[in-house]
Scaffold this motif. Structure first.
Motif, short mmCIF file in Angstrom:
data_model
loop_
_atom_site.label_atom_id
_atom_site.label_comp_id
_atom_site.label_asym_id
_atom_site.label_seq_id
_atom_site.Cartn_x
_atom_site.Cartn_y
_atom_site.Cartn_z
N PRO A 46 0.84 -1.21 0.00
CA PRO A 46 0.00 0.00 0.00
C PRO A 46 0.87 1.25 0.00
CG PRO A 46 -0.71 -1.56 1.70
CD PRO A 46 0.61 -2.05 1.19
N LEU A 47 0.44 2.26 -0.75
CA LEU A 47 1.21 3.50 -0.81
C LEU A 47 1.30 4.16 0.56
CD1 LEU A 47 -0.01 5.05 -4.18
CD2 LEU A 47 1.91 3.49 -3.74
N SER A 48 0.32 3.91 1.42
CA SER A 48 0.33 4.51 2.75
C SER A 48 1.46 3.98 3.62
CB SER A 48 -1.01 4.26 3.45
OG SER A 48 -1.26 2.87 3.57
N THR A 49 2.01 2.80 3.28
CA THR A 49 3.11 2.23 4.07
C THR A 49 4.43 2.21 3.30
OG1 THR A 49 2.61 -0.04 3.35
CG2 THR A 49 1.49 0.78 5.33
N TRP A 50 4.40 2.58 2.02
CA TRP A 50 5.62 2.57 1.20
C TRP A 50 6.54 3.71 1.62
CZ3 TRP A 50 8.41 5.73 -2.00
CH2 TRP A 50 9.31 5.13 -2.89
N ASP A 51 7.84 3.43 1.65
CA ASP A 51 8.83 4.48 1.81
C ASP A 51 10.09 4.07 1.07
OD1 ASP A 51 9.99 2.57 3.45
OD2 ASP A 51 9.72 3.71 5.29
N PHE A 52 11.00 5.02 0.92
CA PHE A 52 12.28 4.76 0.25
C PHE A 52 13.38 5.32 1.13
CE2 PHE A 52 15.79 5.35 -2.66
CZ PHE A 52 15.73 4.20 -3.43
N ALA A 62 18.52 8.66 4.98
CA ALA A 62 17.50 9.61 4.53
C ALA A 62 16.31 8.79 4.06
CB ALA A 62 18.03 10.49 3.41
N ARG A 63 15.11 9.25 4.40
CA ARG A 63 13.91 8.48 4.10
C ARG A 63 12.83 9.40 3.56
NH1 ARG A 63 9.25 8.26 6.58
NH2 ARG A 63 7.89 6.44 6.40
N TRP A 64 12.03 8.86 2.60
CA TRP A 64 10.90 9.59 2.04
C TRP A 64 9.66 8.69 2.05
CZ3 TRP A 64 15.74 9.27 -0.01
CH2 TRP A 64 16.47 10.46 -0.12
N SER A 65 8.56 9.22 2.50
CA SER A 65 7.27 8.54 2.32
C SER A 65 6.88 8.65 0.86
CB SER A 65 6.20 9.19 3.21
OG SER A 65 5.91 10.51 2.74
N TRP A 173 10.04 -3.43 -7.12
CA TRP A 173 9.52 -3.21 -5.76
C TRP A 173 10.60 -2.65 -4.82
CZ3 TRP A 173 9.17 -8.70 -7.20
CH2 TRP A 173 8.12 -8.92 -8.12
N VAL A 174 11.44 -1.77 -5.38
CA VAL A 174 12.60 -1.28 -4.64
C VAL A 174 12.15 -0.41 -3.47
CG1 VAL A 174 12.97 0.80 -6.05
CG2 VAL A 174 14.92 -0.33 -4.93
N ARG A 175 12.88 -0.55 -2.37
CA ARG A 175 12.59 0.23 -1.16
C ARG A 175 13.80 1.02 -0.65
NH1 ARG A 175 7.84 -1.32 1.46
NH2 ARG A 175 8.29 0.43 2.85
N GLY A 176 14.95 0.82 -1.27
CA GLY A 176 16.08 1.62 -0.83
C GLY A 176 17.40 1.17 -1.39
N LEU A 177 18.42 1.97 -1.09
CA LEU A 177 19.80 1.69 -1.46
C LEU A 177 20.66 1.73 -0.20
CD1 LEU A 177 20.17 3.95 -4.63
CD2 LEU A 177 19.96 1.45 -4.60
N GLN A 178 21.35 0.64 0.06
CA GLN A 178 22.32 0.57 1.14
C GLN A 178 23.71 0.72 0.54
OE1 GLN A 178 22.40 -0.18 4.84
NE2 GLN A 178 24.37 0.69 4.20
#
Length: 209
Positions: A46-52, A62-65, A173-178
């Motif tokens: 759900p977009l309401s729980t997605w973040d990057f 650093a995080r973005w909703s 379905w990417v959620r971030g870069l480490q």
């Protein structure tokens, strides 16, 4: 930049015979379809729980909703994509935020980078990339395809787009870069795929040049 779409073609080598740049790498064939290939079930976040999230080598993040991500400057790249299973699809149209933009925004929040990155995704998928392969206008986090929201089967709500490498590097379905100090193989790389995956060098599997 959002109102000035640009064209990228995967940094093709030029043909010495005509001077034209070939668009289909060696060993590939062109398809008009967009095949769906995944290592497991399709996540539906759900977009309401997605973040990057971007996390640097020192653990700063650093995080973005979803709503915050949508407010970042966006691009509309048109690119050719090449799957390791040997199909290529030319002239695909995307919408998203460049990794360059994300790294600049992350730096403003105190998060840096590193020489390597591991993309992490819903469903547990990962893939490794060098900093050089995701900067300099080479990579995006895409949330739109062909004028519409990116569908889940193609990686929506957002996927990595790194068109100059084989398409498994464009993690769904990417959620971030480490960011990392040393290269760390991702899912397919641990199963024998090449660490970089340059389609013009046919870097499909470990040991390919």
């Amino acid at each position: 930049m959002a109102d000035q779409p640009f064209i990228a073609r995967g940094f093709r080598r030029r043909s010495p015979a005509t001077g034209d740049a070939p668009r289909v790498p060696p060993g590939q064939y062109e398809t008009k379809d967009f095949p769906v290939l995944s290592a497991g079930p399709t996540p539906r976040t759900p977009l309401s729980t997605w973040d990057f999230t971007i996390r640097d080598t020192d653990g700063r993040a650093a995080r973005w909703s979803w709503d915050e991500f949508q407010k970042l400057p966006r691009d509309n790249p048109t690119v050719d994509i090449h799957c390791v299973t040997k199909w290529s699809k030319l002239g695909t149209r995307w919408e998203g935020v460049s990794v360059d933009t994300l790294l600049a925004a992350a730096a403003a929040q105190g998060a840096g980078t590193g020489p390597f990155a591991l993309a992490f995704c819903d469903g547990g998928y990962t893939t490794n990339l060098s900093l050089a392969d995701v900067t300099g206008g080479k990579a995006w986090v895409a949330f739109g395809y062909d004028g519409a929201a990116l569908p889940p089967e193609h990686g929506g709500p957002a996927r990595l787009l790194v068109p100059h490498l084989y398409f498994w590097k464009s993690a769904k379905w990417v959620r971030g870069l480490q960011f990392l100090l040393s290269d760390q193989p991702g899912f397919w790389e641990q199963h024998g795929h090449h660490d970089r995956g340059d389609p013009w060098r046919e870097q499909r599997y470990q040991g390919d040049p």
